[in-house]
Design an enzyme around this catalytic site. Structure first.
Site, PDB file in Angstrom:
ATOM      1  N   CYS A  43       0.821  -1.219   0.000  1.00 34.11           N
ATOM      2  CA  CYS A  43       0.000   0.000   0.000  1.00 34.11           C
ATOM      3  C   CYS A  43       0.851   1.264   0.000  1.00 34.11           C
ATOM      4  CB  CYS A  43      -0.931  -0.010   1.214  1.00 34.11           C
ATOM      5  SG  CYS A  43      -1.790   1.559   1.422  1.00 34.11           S
ATOM      6  N   CYS A  48      -1.401   1.685  -3.156  1.00 33.17           N
ATOM      7  CA  CYS A  48      -2.406   2.750  -2.971  1.00 33.17           C
ATOM      8  C   CYS A  48      -1.817   4.160  -2.931  1.00 33.17           C
ATOM      9  CB  CYS A  48      -3.155   2.535  -1.654  1.00 33.17           C
ATOM     10  SG  CYS A  48      -3.498   0.826  -1.259  1.00 33.17           S
ATOM     11  N   LYS A  51       0.218   5.324  -6.111  1.00 34.05           N
ATOM     12  CA  LYS A  51      -0.777   5.298  -7.202  1.00 34.05           C
ATOM     13  C   LYS A  51      -1.710   6.509  -7.107  1.00 34.05           C
ATOM     14  CE  LYS A  51      -4.549   4.085  -6.435  1.00 34.05           C
ATOM     15  NZ  LYS A  51      -5.086   2.773  -6.177  1.00 34.05           N
ATOM     16  N   TYR A 180      -9.053  -3.604 -10.777  1.00 35.91           N
ATOM     17  CA  TYR A 180      -8.727  -2.308 -10.167  1.00 35.91           C
ATOM     18  C   TYR A 180      -7.443  -1.716 -10.759  1.00 35.91           C
ATOM     19  CZ  TYR A 180     -11.643  -2.898  -5.876  1.00 35.91           C
ATOM     20  OH  TYR A 180     -12.651  -3.027  -4.964  1.00 35.91           O
ATOM     21  N   GLU A 184      -7.169   1.577 -13.085  1.00 36.24           N
ATOM     22  CA  GLU A 184      -6.611   2.797 -12.498  1.00 36.24           C
ATOM     23  C   GLU A 184      -5.401   3.298 -13.287  1.00 36.24           C
ATOM     24  OE1 GLU A 184      -8.124   2.263  -7.908  1.00 36.24           O
ATOM     25  OE2 GLU A 184      -6.035   1.826  -8.323  1.00 36.24           O
ATOM     26  N   HIS A 437     -26.855  21.453  -0.996  1.00 36.33           N
ATOM     27  CA  HIS A 437     -27.077  21.988  -2.339  1.00 36.33           C
ATOM     28  C   HIS A 437     -26.113  23.123  -2.662  1.00 36.33           C
ATOM     29  CE1 HIS A 437     -29.426  22.722  -5.902  1.00 36.33           C
ATOM     30  NE2 HIS A 437     -29.458  24.004  -5.613  1.00 36.33           N
ATOM     31  N   GLU A 442     -26.122  15.214  -3.483  1.00 31.42           N
ATOM     32  CA  GLU A 442     -27.494  15.427  -2.992  1.00 31.42           C
ATOM     33  C   GLU A 442     -28.483  14.515  -3.716  1.00 31.42           C
ATOM     34  OE1 GLU A 442     -29.508  19.234  -3.986  1.00 31.42           O
ATOM     35  OE2 GLU A 442     -27.717  19.670  -5.170  1.00 31.42           O
TER      36      GLU A 442
HETATM   37  P1  NDP Z   1      -8.100  -8.186 -10.072  1.00 34.26           P
HETATM   38  O1  NDP Z   1      -8.219  -9.558  -9.555  1.00 34.26           O
HETATM   39  O2  NDP Z   1      -8.955  -7.096  -9.535  1.00 34.26           O
HETATM   40  O3  NDP Z   1      -8.295  -8.190 -11.655  1.00 34.26           O
HETATM   41  C1  NDP Z   1      -7.546  -9.024 -12.485  1.00 34.26           C
HETATM   42  C2  NDP Z   1      -7.962  -8.742 -13.915  1.00 34.26           C
HETATM   43  O4  NDP Z   1      -7.131  -9.451 -14.795  1.00 34.26           O
HETATM   44  C3  NDP Z   1      -9.380  -9.170 -14.219  1.00 34.26           C
HETATM   45  O5  NDP Z   1      -9.950  -8.242 -15.078  1.00 34.26           O
HETATM   46  C4  NDP Z   1      -9.200 -10.511 -14.890  1.00 34.26           C
HETATM   47  O6  NDP Z   1     -10.195 -10.794 -15.822  1.00 34.26           O
HETATM   48  C5  NDP Z   1      -7.905 -10.304 -15.624  1.00 34.26           C
HETATM   49  N1  NDP Z   1      -7.143 -11.541 -15.803  1.00 34.26           N
HETATM   50  C6  NDP Z   1      -6.837 -12.473 -14.884  1.00 34.26           C
HETATM   51  N2  NDP Z   1      -6.086 -13.451 -15.416  1.00 34.26           N
HETATM   52  C7  NDP Z   1      -5.941 -13.134 -16.709  1.00 34.26           C
HETATM   53  C8  NDP Z   1      -5.279 -13.755 -17.813  1.00 34.26           C
HETATM   54  N3  NDP Z   1      -4.632 -14.909 -17.660  1.00 34.26           N
HETATM   55  N4  NDP Z   1      -5.346 -13.165 -19.012  1.00 34.26           N
HETATM   56  C9  NDP Z   1      -5.993 -11.997 -19.185  1.00 34.26           C
HETATM   57  N5  NDP Z   1      -6.629 -11.349 -18.175  1.00 34.26           N
HETATM   58  C10 NDP Z   1      -6.607 -11.921 -16.973  1.00 34.26           C
HETATM   59  O7  NDP Z   1      -6.561  -7.851  -9.920  1.00 34.26           O
HETATM   60  P2  NDP Z   1      -5.743  -6.520  -9.904  1.00 34.26           P
HETATM   61  O8  NDP Z   1      -4.382  -6.972 -10.276  1.00 34.26           O
HETATM   62  O9  NDP Z   1      -6.370  -5.445 -10.715  1.00 34.26           O
HETATM   63  O10 NDP Z   1      -5.817  -6.060  -8.386  1.00 34.26           O
HETATM   64  C11 NDP Z   1      -5.414  -6.956  -7.348  1.00 34.26           C
HETATM   65  C12 NDP Z   1      -6.089  -6.614  -6.052  1.00 34.26           C
HETATM   66  O11 NDP Z   1      -5.612  -5.384  -5.583  1.00 34.26           O
HETATM   67  C13 NDP Z   1      -7.588  -6.485  -6.185  1.00 34.26           C
HETATM   68  O12 NDP Z   1      -8.184  -7.639  -5.671  1.00 34.26           O
HETATM   69  C14 NDP Z   1      -7.941  -5.295  -5.372  1.00 34.26           C
HETATM   70  O13 NDP Z   1      -8.639  -5.725  -4.225  1.00 34.26           O
HETATM   71  C15 NDP Z   1      -6.648  -4.664  -4.951  1.00 34.26           C
HETATM   72  N6  NDP Z   1      -6.595  -3.257  -5.346  1.00 34.26           N
HETATM   73  C16 NDP Z   1      -7.468  -2.360  -4.826  1.00 34.26           C
HETATM   74  C17 NDP Z   1      -7.442  -1.041  -5.207  1.00 34.26           C
HETATM   75  C18 NDP Z   1      -8.415  -0.078  -4.648  1.00 34.26           C
HETATM   76  O14 NDP Z   1      -9.009  -0.367  -3.621  1.00 34.26           O
HETATM   77  N7  NDP Z   1      -8.654   1.067  -5.284  1.00 34.26           N
HETATM   78  C19 NDP Z   1      -6.463  -0.556  -6.172  1.00 34.26           C
HETATM   79  C20 NDP Z   1      -5.616  -1.571  -6.675  1.00 34.26           C
HETATM   80  C21 NDP Z   1      -5.675  -2.864  -6.266  1.00 34.26           C
HETATM   81  P3  NDP Z   1     -11.585 -11.484 -15.411  1.00 34.26           P
HETATM   82  O15 NDP Z   1     -12.432 -10.437 -14.792  1.00 34.26           O
HETATM   83  O16 NDP Z   1     -12.111 -11.957 -16.722  1.00 34.26           O
HETATM   84  O17 NDP Z   1     -11.246 -12.602 -14.484  1.00 34.26           O
END
Ligand code: NDP
Length: 460
Positions: A43, A48, A51, A180, A184, A437, A442
């Site tokens: 983080c 976080c 980022k 995410y 982002e 407002h 709102e």
């Molecule tokens: P996520 O698990 O959120 O997303 C992974 C993405 O990659 C999905 O869209 C998935 O597709 C895709 N994917 C997975 N495997 C493959 C593959 N082999 N080929 C192509 N696409 C693939 O992971 P992130 O890495 O984005 O984030 C990790 C964690 O970090 C999250 O769980 C989140 O909780 C946390 N995080 C939170 C943030 C916040 O609170 N703002 C900011 C950044 C991270 P599909 O949907 O089809 O499975």
């Protein structure tokens, strides 16, 4: 004299581990914490915090553009990556120092090296070779980004770790993933001026979020970048001093960087779990009970390594609850059911509770209140942008079971709405709340008529 060197050994100095260590020490426990990289964890060091600073940087681009509609003349703004990087990295280092200082002030001994589990009550420090006997061990080692899909050339891609080390802003970048992190960073790079392609295998971004929010995001991103949905990566090759990515439809994308953000996996390799008989689950995570205790009574685990809800505030809560339970005489566990969350896309997303499909499946009859409107600022700036807000209400109890916001400051707004929803607010509570407002938020308390409700067949 105690048979143990310490009461608690914490492996991992990220959000969960640091909180657990500090609170446990505050209750009088003798605590040692090992961190092999930098205290603060994902983080603070490469997640976080840096980022969000980059998100802020990117958003100035819109501000400069929008200012013209309000009478400002802004000469062509220029962005300097190295200034942002230097200042961002300095801030991260400052925070790291604060984390260190807070641990030390609490009386926690910090070991700056990798630690592994030797047996149920022993931790081995790899650099110094020391063995530490601990009454309890807390595993808070987090997770790491994966490099997937496993196609030829994937090693040429960077992950969300290396993205913070880039020495220059890529002129062209391909971001892969629809979660995410991909969402982002794609908007950060697009806003900072990189020609950005976001490639996702699914037909919508952000699986698990409300479908209409996902549609609104795709619409907005379609204007801000080259969005390719329903496509996959076939290979990456070096070409002409850059990279060339080939997609499954045979098309090529030439870029300077490929950022792969396709998920994260628990950091369990070589940790010694096998030596104590802790089996990981299908996702590679450590299974724990509601009190974060593993199948071995002296060993606990919190945060992303347990893959419950991989969010910093959740890891912090889990670490705190562990310390309260074990050292504070206050058994506490974390309620993972209702977690407000934000995605720092531009525009932003804020969510608490269920999405519409899930709410229907759980409650049967729900009312959906919806507002889709142009933000006031856009009337003068001329920006083509819409805010979307949804409030989902369980008809039987009148309770608000989901709030979804797509638009500026959605993260800030949802934090406050999250209090009400966590308290069990009803739609009537929302209705009697007086509007502030003129704000966008709102709308949340002025929605009077639900959409024509499409109850599933056989319900009600
Ligand atoms: P996520 O698990 O959120 O997303 C992974 C993405 O990659 C999905 O869209 C998935 O597709 C895709 N994917 C997975 N495997 C493959 C593959 N082999 N080929 C192509 N696409 C693939 O992971 P992130 O890495 O984005 O984030 C990790 C964690 O970090 C999250 O769980 C989140 O909780 C946390 N995080 C939170 C943030 C916040 O609170 N703002 C900011 C950044 C991270 P599909 O949907 O089809 O499975």
């Amino acid at each position: 004299m105690s048979a143990f060197d310490v009461d608690l050994f914490v492996i991992g100095g990220g959000s969960g581990g640091v909180r657990a260590a500090r609170i446990a020490a505050g209750y009088g426990a003798r605590v040692m914490l090992a961190e092999e990289y930098r205290v603060g964890g994902t983080c603070v060091i490469r997640g976080c915090v840096p980022k969000k600073l980059m998100v802020y940087a990117g958003r100035f681009a819109d501000e400069f553009e929008d200012a013209a509609g309000f009478g400002w003349t802004v000469e062509k703004p220029r962005f300097d990556w190295s200034t942002l990087k230097r200042r961002r990295d300095a801030e991260v280092t400052r925070l790291e120092g604060i984390y260190d200082a807070n641990l030390l002030r609490a009386g926690v001994e910090i070991m700056p090296e990798r630690a592994v589990i030797e047996d149920r009550n022993t931790v081995r420090l790899l650099k110094s070779g020391r063995m530490i006997r601990a009454e309890r061990i807390l595993v808070a080692v987090g997770a790491h980004p994966v490099k997937e899909p496993a196609v030829p050339g994937i090693d040429l891609a960077i992950t969300s770790n290396e993205v913070f080390e880039l020495e220059s802003l890529p002129e062209r970048i391909l971001v892969i993933g629809g979660g995410y992190i991909a969402v982002e960073f794609a908007s950060v790079f697009a806003a900072l001026g990189s020609r950005t392609t976001l490639l996702h295998r699914g037909d919508k971004l952000l699986r698990g979020f409300d479908d209409e929010i996902r549609d609104a995001l795709a619409e907005a991103y379609g204007q801000r970048m080259d969005l390719r949905l329903g496509r996959t990566l076939r290979r990456i090759e070096r070409q002409d001093g850059g990279l060339c990515a080939q997609l499954d439809d045979g098309t090529y994308i030439r870029v300077d960087q490929v950022l792969v953000a396709t998920g994260r996996r628990p950091n369990v390799d070589g940790l010694g779990l096998d030596r104590v008989g802790i089996d990981t689950d299908a996702a590679g995570a450590i299974p724990v009970d509601a009190y974060s205790q593993t199948t071995i009574p002296s060993i606990y685990a919190v945060g992303d390594v347990t893959n419950r809800a991989n969010l910093t505030p959740v890891a912090i809560r889990e670490g705190h609850a562990f310390a309260d339970t074990v050292y504070g005489g206050k058994p506490s566990c974390v309620d993972h059911r209702l977690i407000p969350t934000a995605v720092f896309s531009t525009p932003e997303i804020g969510v608490v509770g269920h999405n519409e499909a899930a709410a229907r499946a759980i409650y049967g009859k729900i009312d959906v209140y919806k507002a889709r409107f142009r933000p006031m600022k856009a009337t003068l700036s001329g920006r083509d942008e819409r805010i979307l807000m949804k409030v989902l209400v369980d008809c039987a109890s009148d309770r608000v079971v989901g709030v979804h916001i797509f638009g500026h400051d959605a993260g800030e707004v949802i934090q406050a709405v999250g209090i009400a929803v966590t308290m069990g607010a009803t739609k009537a509570d929302f209705d009697r709340t007086i509007a502030v407002h003129p704000t966008a938020a709102e709308e949340l308390v002025t929605m009077r008529v639900p959409e024509v409700t499409k109850h599933p067949v056989g319900v009600g």
